[in-house]
Motif scaffolding. Sequence first.
Motif, PDB file in Angstrom:
ATOM      1  N   TRP A   1       0.988   4.156  -3.010  1.00 16.31           N
ATOM      2  CA  TRP A   1       0.101   5.680  -2.782  1.00 16.31           C
ATOM      3  C   TRP A   1       1.381   6.317  -3.401  1.00 16.31           C
ATOM      4  O   TRP A   1       0.313   7.710  -3.269  1.00 16.31           O
TER       5      TRP A   1
ATOM      6  N   MET B   1       0.785  -1.408  -0.264  1.00 13.66           N
ATOM      7  CA  MET B   1       0.284  -0.328   0.213  1.00 13.66           C
ATOM      8  C   MET B   1       0.773   1.423   0.146  1.00 13.66           C
ATOM      9  O   MET B   1      -0.181   1.973  -0.893  1.00 13.66           O
TER      10      MET B   1
ATOM     11  N   MET C   1      -5.905   0.955  -5.021  1.00 11.03           N
ATOM     12  CA  MET C   1      -5.886   2.069  -4.831  1.00 11.03           C
ATOM     13  C   MET C   1      -6.162   2.931  -5.464  1.00 11.03           C
ATOM     14  O   MET C   1      -5.994   3.225  -7.512  1.00 11.03           O
TER      15      MET C   1
ATOM     16  N   THR D   1     -12.159   4.139   2.654  1.00 11.99           N
ATOM     17  CA  THR D   1     -11.102   2.043   2.843  1.00 11.99           C
ATOM     18  C   THR D   1     -12.231   1.513   3.357  1.00 11.99           C
ATOM     19  O   THR D   1     -13.053   1.499   3.387  1.00 11.99           O
TER      20      THR D   1
ATOM     21  N   VAL E   1      -8.926   2.820  -0.649  1.00 11.03           N
ATOM     22  CA  VAL E   1      -8.181   2.345  -0.554  1.00 11.03           C
ATOM     23  C   VAL E   1      -8.845   1.028  -0.657  1.00 11.03           C
ATOM     24  O   VAL E   1      -9.914   0.886   0.064  1.00 11.03           O
TER      25      VAL E   1
END
Length: 400
Positions: free
Chosen positions: A291, A287, A393, A305, A383
Amino acid sequence: MAETSHKQPVEAWITGIGLATSLAEGLDAHWDALAERRVNVDTTGFAPYIVHPLAPLSFDKQIPKKGDQRQMEAWQRIGTYAAGLALDSAGIKGNTEILSRTDMIVAAGGGERDLSVDSAVLNSEAHGDTPPGALNERLMNDLRPTLFLAQLSNLLAGNIAIVHGVTGSSRTFMGEEEAGVDAARIALARIAAGQSDIALIGAAQNGERKDLLMLYEFGDFNLKHNHAPVFSRGPKGGFALGSGAAFLVIESKAHAQARGAKPYARLSNVVADMSRRRAPGDVTASMDKLWTQLGPLHDNAAIITGATGAEPATAEEAAFLRAHGAHPIRATGTAFGHVMEAQFPLGIALAALALSRGALFPANDPSGLEIETSTAPDQIVVVGAGHWRGEGMALVEAIR
């Protein structure tokens, strides 16, 4: 010396949103439910498991023919209904010219089973007196052809095509949460490359299924006994299956402007990964990498999320979220339950809705990860880390 021309990617707008979930039907009702921090759970019907049951729907409004409804299982009715809401929202419902070239990308599970037939077969086998070949004979004679068709993953797309006349190209992705990520990713890539002008994407789930609960219980994924917000479920965790569907109409800016469509938001980027998940921290690292691939993010960006509640994935995702705690965070699983393939499209839908309303809906988790804010975000990052595999994402941005 001639200049080299570089074609810019086409901008993609979200122009239609269709939501039918455990909370409500439609955008206004969902916004009100989120503002009230409403949660709809059933703690007794499938005890000890927690389920978010579908809010009451009148399927006739989007699936007028009873014959069409009868040949669908529940997950297909829910999805076809929400797809109709998205087409209505985009203003293309019944527009044959546009629908004939609207591409469709559906994320789907494996369909539903006939529990009475399955139970009869298993009971016969348990008694140990079934002759050779009995299993094949029972399955051939007891299962209706329409039921078998209802178990095919691509029949949700097929029913949407039949009921709503969406007859452009059609793709169905399988792969649980990551299938929902890829539905959005591929749709955006095709529009950005000029290969598609307009697409309908989404997914649906009927979480009120004993066979599905049994399947996930084998992996010890189900939330049991008491409902709790996603990040407050403790080290054992678990997800509460939800019934619902989320569909989106995504189209190029030029196509939307040409027909006078008003956008909810812009879908700017979708990125995906599948970490090996062999060592602690693999999900967090995945993750962190995603990002950095989203593009420039503003200080007032928010995060929505689809965290499942299942461990250890949720704890690792929480570690990532805590590192970005300056951004207000909202978890969809608390209010909607876990709708598997539809979880990521649901997050995009709620992000677009929030941006169009100029506000983020209230926090609904006492763990400390969700904080209140009065600042209107102009970017929302959606996400999600799948309960078993896959991370994704999306960057959704306001259009001023």
